[in-house]
Design an enzyme around this catalytic site. Structure first.
Site, PDB file in Angstrom:
ATOM      1  N   MET A   1     -20.535 -35.562 -15.688  1.00 42.60           N
ATOM      2  CA  MET A   1     -19.163 -36.692 -15.897  1.00 42.60           C
ATOM      3  C   MET A   1     -18.838 -37.474 -14.791  1.00 42.60           C
ATOM      4  SD  MET A   1     -17.026 -36.960 -18.383  1.00 42.60           S
ATOM      5  CE  MET A   1     -16.891 -35.684 -19.507  1.00 42.60           C
TER       6      MET A   1
ATOM      7  N   LYS B   1       0.944  -1.182  -0.038  1.00 40.11           N
ATOM      8  CA  LYS B   1       0.165   0.053   0.089  1.00 40.11           C
ATOM      9  C   LYS B   1       0.932   1.129  -0.022  1.00 40.11           C
ATOM     10  CE  LYS B   1      -4.445   1.469   1.869  1.00 40.11           C
ATOM     11  NZ  LYS B   1      -5.404   1.099   2.915  1.00 40.11           N
TER      12      LYS B   1
END
Lengths: 196, 581
Positions: free
Chosen positions: B496, B182
């Site tokens: 699947m 920051k």
């Protein structure tokens, strides 16, 4: 394929985080690192990793390519023990009274070429430099005589056929890669890989 | 591109380099503009607030799409990159914001997608203190990034981002992460302009092409009686579609694609013999073990392509063209390695090969194809059952889109069916999560693809499982209006896994029965029109309605619950043991 000891020498930029990036390439493949040393080289700003593993050549070759692919890695070499000159260093702490009293210990130390680093009334620290078998030999021999502490360093190794890294680095700094810079140029041509 | 008024501070005699005081955050945005980035996907948070604050003044120069979850953001950036060929950019904050990116980074790594991820990080002086929203994102992402770097000083930003973009897009592309503390975002520094990076001494993006191996490869191809080409995404990433087509046409080489390479040449090209892999076409799988020279181009012999390795193309000589030297011999032992960018190597190879045809050999593919059509494809595309199949939906979609749409798929049965049956005329049209198999990829990637190729129709195809994983991105569509056509193929199962449980686990259906919300109502809540159909007679008109609808539209199609995807190479079997039923 037969496993054997390989010394992998990795030339890199000196960059925080690169140690981790290289280390995880081994752990991801569940390869145990026997010894790891990071040191400066003959060129400022270039680091050299010396890594010893026990693996099949095929595995080592693939691994070397993966390591070389990392952005900050300049070049990877892998060599068998015959192709390198290497040393390890060990420190042994032994009670001083045992050495002064037992002639056999003194003979052992002479035999293994151990040097005294520190001598105090309570203990003495010896060092030896050599191959692992020699170091381990003294370790075993000293065990019955009250060895207090033992530590061994990682392997440092120099490649017999190497001309150093100065010229190589110049090639890397060129924008157009030269023939010699090409990774894995000598596929399956073991002897030529080590010409550097 | 100059976007700042850089005032020249000139002293009496010596002209000084132009400089201006910028914050780190501004430098980030300047870098993006200099790299020609138009669209950023992202999500703000504490540690990236300074960059978002700077973004407030750049709104007219950079489009920022606020996603609903960082994973959605990175998949959107992937979709953007895959559709456009440009680097995708994503912003996220520190801690959870950054960790939410990880799945997408891993996906981009294994599928070689160029991304620059910019994450905020706590102040440099707080690093390592377990500060609020601090995670060690550099070490978390090391195994899944091509490169990553933590910036702790503002002055590093221009050069680090230049490096990041260069690394992401050059050579074999991949994701790069730049973590910016920051303080570095806030700090001001003397900005001296942006210098793009084009060389890093320790990084060689393209190995040098060696003519010797090209000649050896050409000789093998010229002597081959049954040559067979496998092509992957390398063709698309290298923008070598034309070079590739010329190459295969000159020697009449039958060519099959991996799902990542699909759409590199048109589906109906006479030499395109279909899809490789576990659910690929019958002929290319079977004939892999009959060809005499196998030419792999820009593909990496994934285990889903090779099946059992010790029974893979053992009879063939292997030529492998790849930009990444580490891929050579990784899985399949190569006879002749051709390192380099296939944009350069293919024309060299084309020049040396003889003009010929392999009519009888090509016919073998076509004969086996007939077998597959008879046993599998006919029933899938024209089912005798009342309930619809996934394949027939794709068939109608092909017809209505004129095979010209970008198809973005999620992961699972619908993905395999879409890759098998979707037809393509243009490259960069099949966007799917190939290597990682990331459920939830589809919808956000489709959103990104639309921004990457705004003039094209983008259809997102998902199953009912994967769609629920990133369903929140409907909110992104709602807010920013991406015109994505959303097709859900609902079989009311995690299909699947169910198929595997049916075939290999004695139908012990363990937690594959998944329920769905009312997708139409959900879509409505997000202001997106939608419709659900379960009758064949509604299929064409509904798909047409979806495609011609102005704006995004969700169509849910109910399909057979227990349909299986065939052919299939069962795990641990050789490609020639592919099952048709």
């Amino acid at each position: 394929m037969n496993k054997q000891e390989f010394t992998i020498s990795v030339y890199t930029e000196n960059q925080i985080g690169l140690l981790n990036r290289i280390a995880i390439m081994f752990s991801r493949r569940k390869i145990n690192v026997e010894s790891l040393n990071v040191s400066p080289t003959e060129i400022e700003g270039i680091s050299r990793f010396t890594i010893v593993i026990n693996e099949a050549e095929d595995v080592v070759r693939k691994l070397a390519r993966q390591i070389e692919k990392q952005i900050e890695v300049l070049k990877v070499y892998y060599n068998t023990n015959e192709e390198v000159i290497w040393q390890e260093l060990a420190l042994y702490k032994v009670p001083t009274d045992v050495i002064s009293e037992k002639a056999k210990v003194e003979r052992l130390l002479r035999e293994y070429g151990a040097q005294a680093v520190v001598i105090r009334s309570d203990y003495t620290v010896f060092e030896t430099v050599g191959h692992r078998e020699e170091i381990d030999g003294l370790l075993e021999a000293l065990a019955p005589y009250g060895l207090i502490e033992f530590v061994r360093s990682a392997r440092v190794a120099i490649i017999k056929d190497s001309e150093g890294f100065h010229n190589k680095l110049k090639e890397f700094e060129n924008r157009e890669p030269s023939e010699a810079v090409i990774e894995n140029e000598f596929l399956n041509k073991q002897s030529e890989v080590f010409t550097m | 591109m100059e976007t700042l008024d850089i005032t020249k501070e000139t002293t009496a005699e010596k002209p000084q380099p132009a400089k201006v005081s910028l914050s780190g955050s501004q430098a980030v945005l300047e870098a993006l503009i200099a790299e020609n980035v138009k669209t950023v996907f992202g999500y703000p948070g504490g540690a990236i607030m300074p960059i978002y604050d700077a973004l407030y003044d750049y709104k007219d120069k950079l489009e920022h799409i606020l996603v609903r979850h960082e994973q959605g953001g990175i998949h959107a950036a992937q979709g953007f990159a895959r559709a456009s060929g440009e680097v995708g950019v994503v912003f996220a904050t520190s801690g959870p914001g950054a960790t939410n990116l990880v799945t997408g980074i891993a996906d981009a790594m294994i599928d070689s997608t160029p991304l620059v991820c910019i994450t905020g990080q706590v102040f440099a002086h707080l690093l390592g203190t377990d500060a609020f929203q601090e995670t060690d994102v550099i070490n978390i992402t090391t195994p899944v990034t091509k490169w990553n770097y933590q910036v702790t000083e503002a002055s590093e930003i221009p050069s680090v981002l230049a490096k990041a973009f260069y690394i992401a897009r050059s050579g074999r592309p991949g994701p790069v992460l730049v973590d910016i503390t920051k303080n570095a975002q806030v700090e001001k520094f003397d900005y001296k302009g942006y210098i793009p990076c084009n060389h890093i001494r320790s990084y060689l993006p393209k190995p040098k092409v060696r003519k010797k191996f090209i000649a050896e490869a050409a000789k093998l191809i010229n002597e081959a009686k049954k040559p067979f080409v496998l092509f992957g995404q390398g063709i698309i990433l290298g923008e070598a579609e034309k070079e590739f087509q010329t190459f295969i046409e000159k020697a009449g080489l039958p060519s099959a694609f991996t799902i990542m390479g699909e759409s590199a040449i048109p589906s109906d090209h006479p030499l395109n013999v279909g899809m490789l892999g576990m659910h690929g076409n019958y002929a290319p799988n079977v004939l892999t073990n009959e060809c005499d020279v196998l030419i792999a181009i820009g593909m990496r012999f994934d285990d889903r392509v090779t099946g059992r390795l010790d029974k893979y193309a053992k009879q063939a000589k292997i030529i492998h063209l790849d930009i990444d030297p580490a891929e050579i011999d990784k899985n399949v032992k190569t006879t002749v390695p051709v390192w380099g960018d296939c944009k350069e190597t293919l024309p060299l190879l084309t020049e040396l090969i003889n003009k010929t045809e392999h009519t009888a050999w090509l016919q073998r593919f076509r004969d086996l194809e007939q077998e597959e059509i008879k046993q599998v494809i006919n029933e899938e595309l024209n089912p005798s059952t009342e309930i619809m199949s996934m394949g027939e939906v794709i068939k109608v979609l092909n017809k209505l889109t004129n095979e010209d749409a970008i198809i973005v798929t999620d992961v699972g049965q619908h993905q395999m069916v879409a890759c098998r049956y979707a037809k393509f005329k243009n490259s960069r049209s099949n966007i799917t999560s190939g290597g990682l198999g990331t459920m939830g990829f589809g919808l956000p990637a489709a959103i990104g693809a639309k921004y990457g190729a705004p003039e094209r129709t983008v259809v997102s195809i998902s199953g009912d499982g994967g769609f629920q994983m990133t369903i929140q991105e409907l909110g992104t569509i709602m807010q920013f209006g991406a015109d994505v056509k959303i097709l859900i193929l609902n079989n009311q199962f995690l299909g699947m896994v169910r198929q595997w449980q049916e075939l290999f686990n004695d139908r012990r259906y363990s937690f594959v029965n998944i329920t769905s919300p009312d997708y139409i109502t959900v879509a409505k809540g997000y202001g997106i029109a939608g419709k659900r159909i379960d009758k064949r007679e509604d299929l064409e008109s509904s798909l047409q309605e979806m495609l011609s609808y102005k704006g995004s539209y969700l169509l849910e199609v109910m399909v057979g619950k227990e349909n299986n995807v065939f052919p299939m190479v069962p795990q641990g079997c050789s490609v020639s043991e592919i099952r048709l039923k």
